[in-house]
Design a protein around this motif. Structure first.
Motif, PDB file in Angstrom:
ATOM      1  N   LEU A  44     105.804   7.787  40.828  1.00  0.00           N
ATOM      2  CA  LEU A  44     105.161   8.171  39.577  1.00  0.00           C
ATOM      3  C   LEU A  44     103.734   7.631  39.508  1.00  0.00           C
ATOM      4  CD1 LEU A  44     106.012   9.146  36.437  1.00  0.00           C
ATOM      5  CD2 LEU A  44     105.533   6.718  36.112  1.00  0.00           C
ATOM      6  N   ALA A  46     101.097   6.624  37.350  1.00  0.00           N
ATOM      7  CA  ALA A  46     100.955   6.318  35.923  1.00  0.00           C
ATOM      8  C   ALA A  46      99.501   6.414  35.488  1.00  0.00           C
ATOM      9  CB  ALA A  46     101.497   4.925  35.630  1.00  0.00           C
ATOM     10  N   ASN A  66     102.697   9.894  24.533  1.00  0.00           N
ATOM     11  CA  ASN A  66     103.499   8.781  25.048  1.00  0.00           C
ATOM     12  C   ASN A  66     103.647   8.918  26.558  1.00  0.00           C
ATOM     13  OD1 ASN A  66     105.332   9.205  22.114  1.00  0.00           O
ATOM     14  ND2 ASN A  66     104.236   7.333  22.615  1.00  0.00           N
ATOM     15  N   GLY A  67     103.481   7.813  27.226  1.00  0.00           N
ATOM     16  CA  GLY A  67     103.632   7.828  28.680  1.00  0.00           C
ATOM     17  C   GLY A  67     102.407   8.342  29.411  1.00  0.00           C
ATOM     18  N   ALA A  68     101.300   8.482  28.701  1.00  0.00           N
ATOM     19  CA  ALA A  68     100.080   9.014  29.325  1.00  0.00           C
ATOM     20  C   ALA A  68      99.462   8.010  30.292  1.00  0.00           C
ATOM     21  CB  ALA A  68      99.070   9.392  28.248  1.00  0.00           C
ATOM     22  N   GLY A  69      99.778   6.753  30.116  1.00  0.00           N
ATOM     23  CA  GLY A  69      99.222   5.735  31.014  1.00  0.00           C
ATOM     24  C   GLY A  69      98.211   4.838  30.325  1.00  0.00           C
ATOM     25  N   LYS A  70      98.129   4.883  29.014  1.00  0.00           N
ATOM     26  CA  LYS A  70      97.120   4.100  28.289  1.00  0.00           C
ATOM     27  C   LYS A  70      97.356   2.599  28.454  1.00  0.00           C
ATOM     28  CE  LYS A  70      98.364   6.008  24.386  1.00  0.00           C
ATOM     29  NZ  LYS A  70      99.461   6.889  24.843  1.00  0.00           N
ATOM     30  N   THR A  71      98.594   2.195  28.208  1.00  0.00           N
ATOM     31  CA  THR A  71      98.899   0.769  28.324  1.00  0.00           C
ATOM     32  C   THR A  71      98.746   0.296  29.765  1.00  0.00           C
ATOM     33  OG1 THR A  71     100.383   0.850  26.436  1.00  0.00           O
ATOM     34  CG2 THR A  71     100.705  -0.958  27.978  1.00  0.00           C
ATOM     35  N   GLU A 204      97.323  -0.239  20.205  1.00  0.00           N
ATOM     36  CA  GLU A 204      97.989   0.163  18.963  1.00  0.00           C
ATOM     37  C   GLU A 204      97.985  -0.952  17.918  1.00  0.00           C
ATOM     38  OE1 GLU A 204     101.432   2.537  19.330  1.00  0.00           O
ATOM     39  OE2 GLU A 204     100.868   3.357  21.271  1.00  0.00           O
ATOM     40  N   HIS A 236      97.582   6.381  17.901  1.00  0.00           N
ATOM     41  CA  HIS A 236      98.196   7.711  17.885  1.00  0.00           C
ATOM     42  C   HIS A 236      97.795   8.500  16.647  1.00  0.00           C
ATOM     43  CE1 HIS A 236     100.624   7.569  21.464  1.00  0.00           C
ATOM     44  NE2 HIS A 236     101.027   6.345  21.157  1.00  0.00           N
TER      45      HIS A 236
END
Ligand SMILES: Nc1ncnc2c1ncn2[C@@H]1O[C@H](COP(=O)(O)OP(=O)(O)OP(=O)(O)O)[C@@H](O)[C@H]1O
Ligand SMILES: [Mg+2]
Lengths: 285, 347
Positions: A44, A46, A66-71, A204, A236
């Motif tokens: 994957l 990320a 969600n899960g876009a890879g921001k964190t 966030e 978000h």
């Protein structure tokens, strides 16, 4: 809108004027500039960002589904994770080889999406631990209170001012573990500010904070910009982004798909697709 | 049966040489585990470093006593570095595994036959403590009385009327030195844990990533805690070796480390005097149970059909274990720990 805020917004707007709304657009004075950053977890991917620059003294929002890879991208930039490849400069210094604590010392301080309050320590101690360059943090100096009392008192002053600002002053003697989820978010942000960073990265920061306080938090974030700090934050809520961001970068499936002013972003079909899943599906090959 | 005697004996032990060894070992652990959250399961090996460092220097290499102390301390520092460098960047459990294994390796090396000419193998070593007892500043025949404390031919007695504590000439010296060390080290600990340095340690215990995000070199802080805690462990080893005037490798088993943990948890972790109180209580309970049961059997209060002399040892440990379980249920914070701190989930 206060005069100061108008001035800050105008300055940020001027700095970003003429920057094209396309991924990787060069900025006049980038405090952070990253190239070819990739992080894969097994199969994957990320994060796979070709190029991105963050303009100094502005508030930039990083958005994406969600899960876009921001964190993950935050983790890479701040040294909490290692990229498969890629390099970046922070404030004129090569930063991709730095360890996480060195990144923080260089002036790039982050908060966590899942808050990390130091639960069995008082709120005030949570703040004080954030202060940089403490003499008393050297083991031998710790034995001689005379050496660090003065600095400690000054840090305490600063901590109390911040706690006041973040509406946590009444909680200063409580354990951080006694705080609510939203209060912990506030504490974490206030604690990061104890370092007096050049750039603050908030993952966030508004999640779980009540609307009234959210409004005052927004004001704080604008104040940070007015104080000359650069802010990069993940959010978000598009209304929030509209209200404070000078610039917006959009990630989807690990890639930076576009960037631009909040107005440009809301009108962008790619963003709408990304949120509705079209892009995501396409990226799965 | 003589309850007064049993009680006096237990009280004598509760502040005596062995208790001081437990207290010191647990103070070191308190810094590592109580304040920093480091799981050092090899404190026995740090004590062994001190004990063997001293014994080998004096007996095998013919060095002066103080060189032995220095070498023992240096050995503990080296061991802390060797164990810490590969593990302190990893998750907490790695240190636990590595220290428990290292302690076992050290013990086996100490009892190995290859160099038993030097180390004495499983018999251990003796003959290193004379220089220490030559330092005793009073004579073997000194006699005086001050209020309820008296010295009679070099032996110390504390008379509380209903019970009396008595210590031999050598034990008295061990206690003078031991208590001085305990108080000195507790003083240093109190300063350290209330300094910004100590605050960073507590932060690491709570969440080391958070502390890292605030620009602290977590690895360096952990290493300092491991080294300093290990040094205190080595001091416990010196006192242990000197109080018995011999060392045996098989006293440095993992059990020894676990007694330090028992003492720490009993007294209250992350409290400066927790280990001292814990050691006193632990050693008092151990002695009053074993001596009390022994005395009861001897006086036929407990008939041999119920309990025999040889069963007293195991029974005492069983009772202490049970007591520990009850403590963890009803008073998990120990004697002077902070209950409130245990109420938060620490993930
Ligand atoms: N440690 C990890 N191991 C494996 N996969 C991971 C790991 N961390 C993140 N991922 C994956 O990487 C992708 C990006 O995750 P990331 O947490 O960066 O998303 P995000 O954009 O912050 O999402 P959100 O808005 O929900 O916080 C996800 O698909 C996630 O499953
Ligand atoms: Mg995230």
């Amino acid at each position: 809108m206060s005069d100061k805020e108008k001035a800050g917004k105008a300055a940020a707007g001027a700095a970003l004027a003429g920057v094209p709304a396309e991924p990787g657009a060069p900025k006049a004075d980038a405090i952070l500039s990253a190239t070819g950053v990739r992080r894969a977890f097994g199969g994957l991917v990320a994060v796979d960002v070709e190029h991105v620059e963050i303009q100094r003294g502005t508030i930039t929002a990083l958005i994406g589904p969600n899960g876009a890879g921001k964190t993950t991208f935050f983790n890479l930039l701040t040294g909490f994770d290692r990229p498969s490849r890629g390099s970046w400069d922070f404030d004129g210094r090569r930063a991709d080889r730095m360890r996480s604590f060195q990144v923080a010392r260089a002036g790039m301080v982050r908060t966590f999406q899942l808050t990390k309050a130091l639960t069995r320590m008082s709120v005030l101690d949570n703040m004080l631990i954030g202060a940089a360059d403490q003499v008393g943090e050297r083991m031998w100096a710790g034995l001689v209170p005379r050496l660090w009392r003065g600095q400690e008192a000054a840090n305490r002053e600063r901590a109390l001012v911040l706690l006041e600002r973040f509406k946590l002053i009444d909680k200063r003697e409580h354990y951080a573990g006694e705080l609510s989820g939203g209060q912990r978010k506030l504490l974490e942000m206030a604690r990061a500010l104890m370092l007096e960073p050049k750039m603050i990265m908030l993952d966030e920061p508004m999640a779980g904070v009540n609307p009234a306080l959210k409004q005052s938090l927004l004001e704080h974030i604008k104040d940070l910009r007015e104080d000359g700090m650069t802010v990069l934050f993940v959010e978000h809520d598009m209304d929030m982004v509209h209200e404070i961001a000078d610039w917006v970068a959009v990630m989807a499936a690990g890639q930076l798909i576009t960037e631009g002013t909040p107005d440009q972003i809301s009108a962008d079909q790619r963003v709408i697709d990304a949120y509705l899943g079209a892009h995501h599906d396409a990226a799965q090959h | 049966m003589d309850w007064q005697f049993v009680f006096s004996q237990a009280l004598t032990q509760a502040i005596g040489p062995t208790m001081l060894v437990y207290a010191l070992g647990a103070i070191g652990l308190n810094l590592q585990f109580g304040y920093t959250g480091l799981l050092n399961f090899g404190q026995a090996a740090f004590a062994a470093m001190g004990a063997y460092g001293l014994a080998l220097s004096v007996v095998a290499w013919g060095l002066p006593f103080w060189w032995g102390i220095l070498i023992g301390l240096a050995a503990a520092v080296v061991m802390a570095l060797l164990l810490g460098i590969p593990t302190l960047r990893l998750r907490a459990d790695y240190l636990a595994i590595v220290t428990i294994a290292a302690a076992e390796i050290i013990r086996r090396l100490a009892r190995a036959t290859v160099w038993s000419d030097t180390t004495g193998g499983s018999d251990g070593m003796r003959g290193f403590s004379e220089p220490f007892f030559e330092l005793i500043p009073w004579d073997r025949d000194s006699t005086w009385t001050l209020l309820f404390v008296s010295m009679d031919n070099g032996r110390l007695a504390v008379d509380f009327g209903i019970f009396e504590l008595q210590y031999s000439y050598r034990d008295t010296w061990i206690m003078v030195v031991g208590w001085a060390l305990v108080l000195l080290i507790c003083g240093v600990m109190a300063l350290l844990v209330h300094s910004p340095w100590g605050r960073v340690l507590k932060g690491i215990r709570e969440d080391e990533e958070a502390v890292r995000s605030l620009g602290k070199n977590v690895f360096a802080f952990k290493m300092q805690a491991l080294v300093f805690g290990g040094i205190i462990g080595a001091v416990a080893g010196f006192l242990f070796a000197l109080s018995r005037a011999n060392i045996q490798p098989d006293t440095f088993t993992t059990d020894f480390t676990f007694y330090f943990y028992v003492v720490l948890i009993l007294g209250g972790a992350a409290r400066v005097f927790g280990p001292v109180l814990g050691a006193a209580l632990f050693w008092f309970l151990y002695n009053i149970l074993s001596q009390g049961l022994g005395e009861a059997i001897r006086a036929d209060v407990i008939p041999p059909s119920v309990l025999e002399m040889t069963q007293v040892g195991p029974l005492v440990f069983l009772l202490l274990g049970l007591g520990m379980v009850l403590l963890l249920i009803f008073r998990p914070q120990g004697l002077i720990g902070n209950r409130k701190e245990l109420l938060f989930d620490v993930r």
